[in-house]
Design an enzyme around this catalytic site. Structure first.
Site, short mmCIF file in Angstrom:
data_model
loop_
_atom_site.label_atom_id
_atom_site.label_comp_id
_atom_site.label_asym_id
_atom_site.label_seq_id
_atom_site.Cartn_x
_atom_site.Cartn_y
_atom_site.Cartn_z
N THR A 42 89.23 -15.19 -53.78
CA THR A 42 88.91 -13.76 -53.75
C THR A 42 87.44 -13.64 -53.33
O THR A 42 86.73 -14.66 -53.26
CB THR A 42 89.10 -13.14 -55.15
N ASN A 62 92.10 -22.58 -52.66
CA ASN A 62 90.97 -23.52 -52.70
C ASN A 62 91.16 -24.50 -53.84
O ASN A 62 91.77 -24.18 -54.85
CB ASN A 62 89.67 -22.74 -52.92
N ARG A 71 76.43 -14.88 -40.80
CA ARG A 71 77.63 -15.31 -41.52
C ARG A 71 78.85 -14.55 -41.02
O ARG A 71 79.93 -15.12 -40.85
CB ARG A 71 77.44 -15.09 -43.02
N HIS A 73 88.73 -26.58 -56.40
CA HIS A 73 87.35 -26.62 -56.86
C HIS A 73 87.23 -27.71 -57.92
O HIS A 73 88.03 -27.76 -58.85
CB HIS A 73 86.96 -25.26 -57.44
N1 NHR Z 1 84.50 -17.84 -50.30
C1 NHR Z 1 84.77 -16.85 -51.15
N2 NHR Z 1 84.53 -15.60 -50.74
N3 NHR Z 1 85.28 -17.05 -52.39
C2 NHR Z 1 85.50 -18.31 -52.80
O1 NHR Z 1 86.01 -18.50 -54.01
C3 NHR Z 1 85.20 -19.41 -51.96
C4 NHR Z 1 84.68 -19.12 -50.69
C5 NHR Z 1 84.36 -20.15 -49.80
C6 NHR Z 1 84.49 -21.47 -50.20
C7 NHR Z 1 84.97 -23.18 -51.90
C8 NHR Z 1 83.84 -23.39 -52.89
C9 NHR Z 1 84.12 -24.25 -54.07
O2 NHR Z 1 85.22 -24.77 -54.26
C10 NHR Z 1 84.96 -21.76 -51.47
C11 NHR Z 1 85.35 -20.75 -52.35
C12 NHR Z 1 80.77 -23.56 -50.77
C13 NHR Z 1 79.79 -23.06 -51.60
C14 NHR Z 1 78.36 -22.91 -51.11
O3 NHR Z 1 77.48 -22.56 -51.86
C15 NHR Z 1 80.14 -22.68 -52.88
C16 NHR Z 1 81.46 -22.78 -53.27
C17 NHR Z 1 82.45 -23.28 -52.43
C18 NHR Z 1 82.08 -23.68 -51.17
N4 NHR Z 1 78.10 -23.16 -49.80
C19 NHR Z 1 76.82 -23.02 -49.12
C20 NHR Z 1 76.76 -21.70 -48.32
O4 NHR Z 1 75.64 -21.23 -48.14
C21 NHR Z 1 76.60 -24.12 -48.12
C22 NHR Z 1 76.62 -25.49 -48.71
C23 NHR Z 1 76.78 -26.58 -47.66
O5 NHR Z 1 76.97 -26.29 -46.46
O6 NHR Z 1 76.74 -27.76 -48.06
O7 NHR Z 1 77.82 -21.22 -47.86
O8 NHR Z 1 83.19 -24.44 -54.88
C1 GAR Z 2 86.33 -32.28 -53.27
O1 GAR Z 2 85.94 -32.79 -54.52
C2 GAR Z 2 86.52 -30.78 -53.35
O2 GAR Z 2 87.09 -30.34 -54.55
C3 GAR Z 2 85.10 -30.34 -53.27
O3 GAR Z 2 84.47 -31.18 -52.33
C4 GAR Z 2 85.18 -32.40 -52.27
C5 GAR Z 2 85.68 -32.55 -50.86
O4 GAR Z 2 86.24 -33.81 -50.66
N1 GAR Z 2 85.00 -28.98 -52.87
C6 GAR Z 2 83.93 -28.27 -53.13
O5 GAR Z 2 83.01 -28.69 -53.79
C7 GAR Z 2 83.93 -26.90 -52.54
N2 GAR Z 2 82.69 -26.31 -52.80
P1 GAR Z 2 87.20 -34.08 -49.42
O6 GAR Z 2 86.50 -33.57 -48.18
O7 GAR Z 2 87.34 -35.56 -49.39
O8 GAR Z 2 88.50 -33.37 -49.67
#
Ligand code: NHR
Ligand code: GAR
Length: 214
Positions: free
Chosen positions: A137, A103, A61, A105
């Site tokens: 964060t 971001n 990562r 969410h």
């Molecule tokens: N990173 C940090 N440090 N803090 C946040 O608040 C973050 C972040 C990275 C991305 C977006 C997020 C969301 O909107 C985001 C916020 C991916 C996962 C996840 O579990 C969770 C939350 C969000 C984005 N990802 C898996 C992983 O192992 C992979 C899933 C996949 O590839 O489909 O990274 O919710």
């Molecule tokens: C959106 O609903 C966004 O909020 C969400 O994925 C979708 C992306 O759509 N994000 C997450 O769930 C991050 N974990 P898009 O690619 O069409 O913008």
């Protein structure tokens, strides 16, 4: 002018909403962590520079985070905008860009952090769901909230119908927040972006159309 880099993983409809809003923003690049992200085509068709940093090509990562940071730093953006970006970013990456990563969410945080938010909302039986724009964060989905939009849950909703209703509002609030930021920049310096009224908390009203200040 405020400059940004947008990070995507998939279809990129939030990115497209930002591009279509014609904001006074310098969009330096759209970067995807998947070469097959549909949003790359949309961005290129709109005249944006696109790049891929494929996370599957890195052994850790941290190695992915460092490669992503190197590409972002090449563009020297004021802000990094996550738009459907699906890789959790490590603490070192986040701390390199304090208060500079946004971001969206798809839930009313702090409810339903993480993945599958529409499923989580349906299982919890909430009647109001929504979306949140927040500062990123190190702790996942826990940073300061900039804007939220509430979306009603219908009795016959499934994940797809609820997700589609939320997504339509995401396309309203993310450009609205970025417009607020872009139009209120008073200076950009080493310490970050200074905004007029920066200590105010912005929230969207329930219709998702009008910004109100608290
Ligand atoms: N990173 C940090 N440090 N803090 C946040 O608040 C973050 C972040 C990275 C991305 C977006 C997020 C969301 O909107 C985001 C916020 C991916 C996962 C996840 O579990 C969770 C939350 C969000 C984005 N990802 C898996 C992983 O192992 C992979 C899933 C996949 O590839 O489909 O990274 O919710
Ligand atoms: C959106 O609903 C966004 O909020 C969400 O994925 C979708 C992306 O759509 N994000 C997450 O769930 C991050 N974990 P898009 O690619 O069409 O913008």
């Amino acid at each position: 002018m405020l400059s940004i880099v947008i990070l995507i993983s998939g279809r990129g409809s939030n990115m497209e909403a930002i591009l279509k809003a014609r904001l006074p923003l310098d969009i330096r690049a759209v970067i995807a962590n998947r070469p097959d992200a549909g949003g790359l085509q949309t961005a290129a068709a709109a005249g944006c520079a696109t790049e891929v940093v494929d996370h599957t090509l890195f052994s850790s990562r941290d190695a992915f985070d460092n490669a992503l940071a190197a590409r972002i730093d090449h563009h020297r953006p004021d802000l990094i905008v996550l738009a459907g970006f699906m890789r959790i970013l490590g603490r070192a990456f986040i701390e390199r860009y304090p208060n500079k990563i946004l971001n969206i969410h798809p839930s009313l945080l702090p409810a339903f952090p993480g993945l599958h938010t529409h499923r989580q909302a349906l299982e919890a039986g909430v009647r109001i769901h929504g979306a949140t724009v927040h500062i990123v964060t190190p702790e996942l989905d826990a940073g300061p909230i900039l804007a939220q939009v509430a979306v009603p849950v219908a009795a016959d909703d499934d994940e797809d119908s609820l997700g589609a209703r939320v997504l339509r509002q995401e396309h309203v609030i993310y450009p609205a927040v970025l417009r607020r930021l872009a139009e209120n920049v008073t200076s950009i310096g080493e310490t970050g972006v200074v905004l007029r009224g920066a200590r105010r908390v912005e929230q969207l009203d329930a219709s998702g159309e009008k910004l109100i200040s608290l």
